[in-house]
Design a protein around this motif. Structure first.
Motif, mmCIF file in Angstrom:
data_model
loop_
_atom_site.group_PDB
_atom_site.id
_atom_site.type_symbol
_atom_site.label_atom_id
_atom_site.label_comp_id
_atom_site.label_asym_id
_atom_site.label_seq_id
_atom_site.Cartn_x
_atom_site.Cartn_y
_atom_site.Cartn_z
ATOM 1 N N GLY A 106 1.023 -0.717 0.203
ATOM 2 C CA GLY A 106 0.077 -0.263 0.295
ATOM 3 C C GLY A 106 1.310 1.900 -0.247
ATOM 4 N N PHE A 107 0.472 1.890 -0.176
ATOM 5 C CA PHE A 107 0.827 3.720 -0.434
ATOM 6 C C PHE A 107 0.329 4.491 0.031
ATOM 7 C CE2 PHE A 107 0.526 7.655 -3.026
ATOM 8 C CZ PHE A 107 2.459 8.196 -2.400
ATOM 9 N N VAL A 108 0.280 5.553 1.135
ATOM 10 C CA VAL A 108 0.157 6.546 1.447
ATOM 11 C C VAL A 108 0.571 7.911 1.554
ATOM 12 C CG1 VAL A 108 -0.847 8.152 3.179
ATOM 13 C CG2 VAL A 108 -1.333 5.675 3.130
ATOM 14 N N GLY A 109 0.170 8.799 0.246
ATOM 15 C CA GLY A 109 0.575 10.079 0.385
ATOM 16 C C GLY A 109 0.050 11.726 0.854
ATOM 17 N N ILE A 110 1.114 12.326 1.777
ATOM 18 C CA ILE A 110 0.742 13.508 2.312
ATOM 19 C C ILE A 110 1.479 14.428 1.651
ATOM 20 C CG2 ILE A 110 0.531 13.706 4.263
ATOM 21 C CD1 ILE A 110 0.371 11.162 5.719
ATOM 22 N N HIS A 111 -0.250 15.517 1.461
ATOM 23 C CA HIS A 111 0.172 16.407 0.568
ATOM 24 C C HIS A 111 1.114 16.448 -0.198
ATOM 25 C CE1 HIS A 111 -0.208 21.139 0.886
ATOM 26 N NE2 HIS A 111 0.874 21.063 1.793
ATOM 27 N N SER A 112 2.571 17.100 -0.182
ATOM 28 C CA SER A 112 3.546 17.173 -1.008
ATOM 29 C C SER A 112 3.918 15.827 -1.837
ATOM 30 C CB SER A 112 4.467 18.184 -0.810
ATOM 31 O OG SER A 112 4.803 17.698 0.279
ATOM 32 N N ALA A 113 3.243 14.993 -1.131
ATOM 33 C CA ALA A 113 3.567 13.288 -2.173
ATOM 34 C C ALA A 113 3.491 13.809 -3.286
ATOM 35 C CB ALA A 113 2.524 12.678 -1.259
ATOM 36 N N HIS A 238 -8.497 10.464 9.398
ATOM 37 C CA HIS A 238 -8.340 10.520 7.991
ATOM 38 C C HIS A 238 -7.732 9.832 8.060
ATOM 39 C CE1 HIS A 238 -8.775 11.712 4.145
ATOM 40 N NE2 HIS A 238 -7.819 12.907 4.099
ATOM 41 N N ILE A 239 -6.063 10.835 8.128
ATOM 42 C CA ILE A 239 -4.777 9.643 7.817
ATOM 43 C C ILE A 239 -4.784 8.812 8.247
ATOM 44 C CG2 ILE A 239 -2.338 9.589 8.290
ATOM 45 C CD1 ILE A 239 -3.211 12.176 6.571
ATOM 46 N N TYR A 240 -5.346 8.050 9.504
ATOM 47 C CA TYR A 240 -5.445 6.745 9.624
ATOM 48 C C TYR A 240 -6.261 5.782 8.974
ATOM 49 C CZ TYR A 240 -6.246 2.495 11.798
ATOM 50 O OH TYR A 240 -6.322 1.412 12.554
ATOM 51 N N GLY A 241 -7.463 6.134 8.337
ATOM 52 C CA GLY A 241 -7.904 5.355 7.251
ATOM 53 C C GLY A 241 -7.397 4.693 5.910
ATOM 54 N N GLY A 242 -6.397 6.413 6.048
ATOM 55 C CA GLY A 242 -5.916 5.427 4.496
ATOM 56 C C GLY A 242 -4.897 4.919 4.795
ATOM 57 N N ILE A 243 -4.199 4.570 5.576
ATOM 58 C CA ILE A 243 -3.073 4.184 5.985
ATOM 59 C C ILE A 243 -4.253 2.407 6.460
ATOM 60 C CG2 ILE A 243 -1.162 3.168 7.753
ATOM 61 C CD1 ILE A 243 -1.062 6.352 8.541
ATOM 62 N N TYR A 244 -4.737 2.344 7.117
ATOM 63 C CA TYR A 244 -6.344 1.087 7.502
ATOM 64 C C TYR A 244 -5.965 0.381 5.671
ATOM 65 C CZ TYR A 244 -8.915 -1.340 9.216
ATOM 66 O OH TYR A 244 -10.312 -3.206 9.042
ATOM 67 N N TRP A 245 -6.422 1.192 4.985
ATOM 68 C CA TRP A 245 -7.108 0.965 3.905
ATOM 69 C C TRP A 245 -5.908 0.554 2.958
ATOM 70 C CZ3 TRP A 245 -6.479 2.537 -1.476
ATOM 71 C CH2 TRP A 245 -6.986 1.727 -2.325
ATOM 72 N N ALA A 246 -4.552 1.072 2.648
ATOM 73 C CA ALA A 246 -3.643 0.696 1.501
ATOM 74 C C ALA A 246 -2.924 -0.294 3.162
ATOM 75 C CB ALA A 246 -2.913 2.411 2.483
ATOM 76 N N ALA A 247 -2.601 -0.824 4.759
ATOM 77 C CA ALA A 247 -1.907 -1.616 4.536
ATOM 78 C C ALA A 247 -2.495 -3.064 4.502
ATOM 79 C CB ALA A 247 -1.781 -1.303 5.920
ATOM 80 N N THR A 248 -3.599 -3.031 4.506
ATOM 81 C CA THR A 248 -5.721 -3.800 4.535
ATOM 82 C C THR A 248 -6.415 -4.337 3.441
ATOM 83 O OG1 THR A 248 -6.597 -3.045 6.173
ATOM 84 C CG2 THR A 248 -5.009 -4.064 7.040
ATOM 85 N N GLY A 249 -6.112 -3.419 3.165
ATOM 86 C CA GLY A 249 -7.509 -3.902 2.355
ATOM 87 C C GLY A 249 -9.100 -3.629 2.123
ATOM 88 N N ASN A 250 -8.857 -3.700 3.615
ATOM 89 C CA ASN A 250 -9.972 -3.034 4.135
ATOM 90 C C ASN A 250 -11.395 -2.271 3.914
ATOM 91 O OD1 ASN A 250 -9.691 -5.585 5.448
ATOM 92 N ND2 ASN A 250 -8.854 -5.053 7.220
ATOM 93 N N GLU A 251 -12.669 -2.610 4.133
ATOM 94 C CA GLU A 251 -13.539 -1.217 4.079
ATOM 95 C C GLU A 251 -14.133 -1.186 4.896
ATOM 96 O OE1 GLU A 251 -16.235 -3.749 0.385
ATOM 97 O OE2 GLU A 251 -15.262 -3.619 -0.225
ATOM 98 N N PHE A 252 -15.123 0.307 4.420
ATOM 99 C CA PHE A 252 -15.805 0.732 5.664
ATOM 100 C C PHE A 252 -17.033 1.057 5.146
ATOM 101 C CE2 PHE A 252 -17.450 4.628 7.719
ATOM 102 C CZ PHE A 252 -17.607 3.856 8.716
ATOM 103 N N HIS A 253 -17.945 1.025 5.778
ATOM 104 C CA HIS A 253 -19.419 1.173 5.683
ATOM 105 C C HIS A 253 -19.965 2.352 6.090
ATOM 106 C CE1 HIS A 253 -18.666 -0.851 1.929
ATOM 107 N NE2 HIS A 253 -18.671 -2.135 2.459
ATOM 108 N N ALA A 254 -20.358 3.702 5.848
ATOM 109 C CA ALA A 254 -21.100 4.315 6.809
ATOM 110 C C ALA A 254 -22.559 4.177 7.558
ATOM 111 C CB ALA A 254 -21.544 5.992 5.970
ATOM 112 N N GLU A 255 -23.267 3.003 6.407
ATOM 113 C CA GLU A 255 -24.077 2.444 6.909
ATOM 114 C C GLU A 255 -24.490 1.241 6.715
ATOM 115 O OE1 GLU A 255 -27.293 4.838 4.691
ATOM 116 O OE2 GLU A 255 -27.288 7.015 6.092
#
Length: 255
Positions: A106-113, A238-255
């Motif tokens: 997984g890749f996470v880019g923050i700001h000037s990435a 928000h940053i953790y959500g990106g890290i978590y998804w990029a590392a694991t591929g696990n999804e999240f559903h708001a409803e």
């Protein structure tokens, strides 16, 4: 007998930390070959704290020679580019990173990435959009485009945020799924740097997105210019959500 039991209990307590394993390991990379953001130090501390809060390991470095090879990258599930700028990896390091993503990393880019490695087409397609210009820092209204992604659950539908609003070039990938945008009617988007000008992106100005990419996963957020932004609990979530998804591929559903 009691002494023996106490000794065994003490040994078990000593062994417990060694037996515990974090969810995953993240490589935090903040090398700059151009502008160096003051927010990097605060960002490193904040992401290290996220690791403690959410039980994942964080290794921070600016030494590309040390980590961008097959052996070292194999230790991680996600690589985070925190406010990187310019040409930060050589050809061999780029090849190792491409292999890491193709193997499911997984890749996470923050700001000037998005202000990094313009001459590396594979990277620009992974980031999704590249930085063009920005006006002065201003407060503006942001809008949630999609709640159904990790880390998006704490944002109001529309909310105020103060940022260095990046104007981006055209999409480098057609697979981008957008999470956040900024309302250009709520700030002054025009910028003039002499050799480069900008007037905003119009009705839709994205600031965060994600995509499945070349066997792996990529998340990007343009927020994170100001040091104090990393003290904002919603942004850090928000940053953790990106890290978590990029590392694991696990999804999240708001409803």
């Amino acid at each position: 007998m009691k002494l023996r039991l106490l000794s065994l209990s003490f040994l078990a307590l000593l062994a417990a930390p060694a037996m515990r394993a974090e969810q995953f390991s993240a490589l935090l990379f903040s090398k700059t070959a151009g502008w160096h953001h003051d927010s990097i130090n605060t960002g490193v501390i904040a992401i290290q704290a996220l690791g403690k809060l959410h039980d994942f390991n964080v290794f921070w470095t600016e030494d590309a020679n040390r980590v961008f090879n097959d052996k070292e990258l194999a230790k991680y599930k996600v690589v985070i580019f925190l406010c990187t700028t310019g040409d930060v990896l050589n050809d061999q390091q780029q090849a190792a990173f491409e292999k890491f993503i193709k193997n499911g990393g997984g890749f996470v880019g923050i700001h000037s990435a998005s202000d990094t490695e313009y001459e590396w087409p594979w990277y620009t397609k992974m980031v999704g959009r590249m930085f063009h210009i920005h006006p002065v820092v201003q407060t503006a209204t942001m809008k949630v485009e999609d709640y159904n992604f990790p880390g998006m659950d704490r944002f109001a539908k529309r909310f105020l945020f103060t940022e260095e609003w990046y104007e981006f070039g055209p999409p480098q990938s057609q697979a981008l799924k957008y999470l956040l945008s900024v309302d250009e009617k709520t700030y002054k988007p025009a910028a003039n740097w002499g050799t480069k000008q900008g007037k905003g992106m119009g009705d839709f100005h994205p600031t965060s997105w994600y995509q499945n990419y070349d066997g792996g996963r990529a998340f990007y957020t343009a927020m994170g210019h100001l040091p104090a932004t990393y003290l904002d609990a919603n942004f850090i979530h928000h940053i953790y959500g990106g890290i978590y998804w990029a590392a694991t591929g696990n999804e999240f559903h708001a409803e």
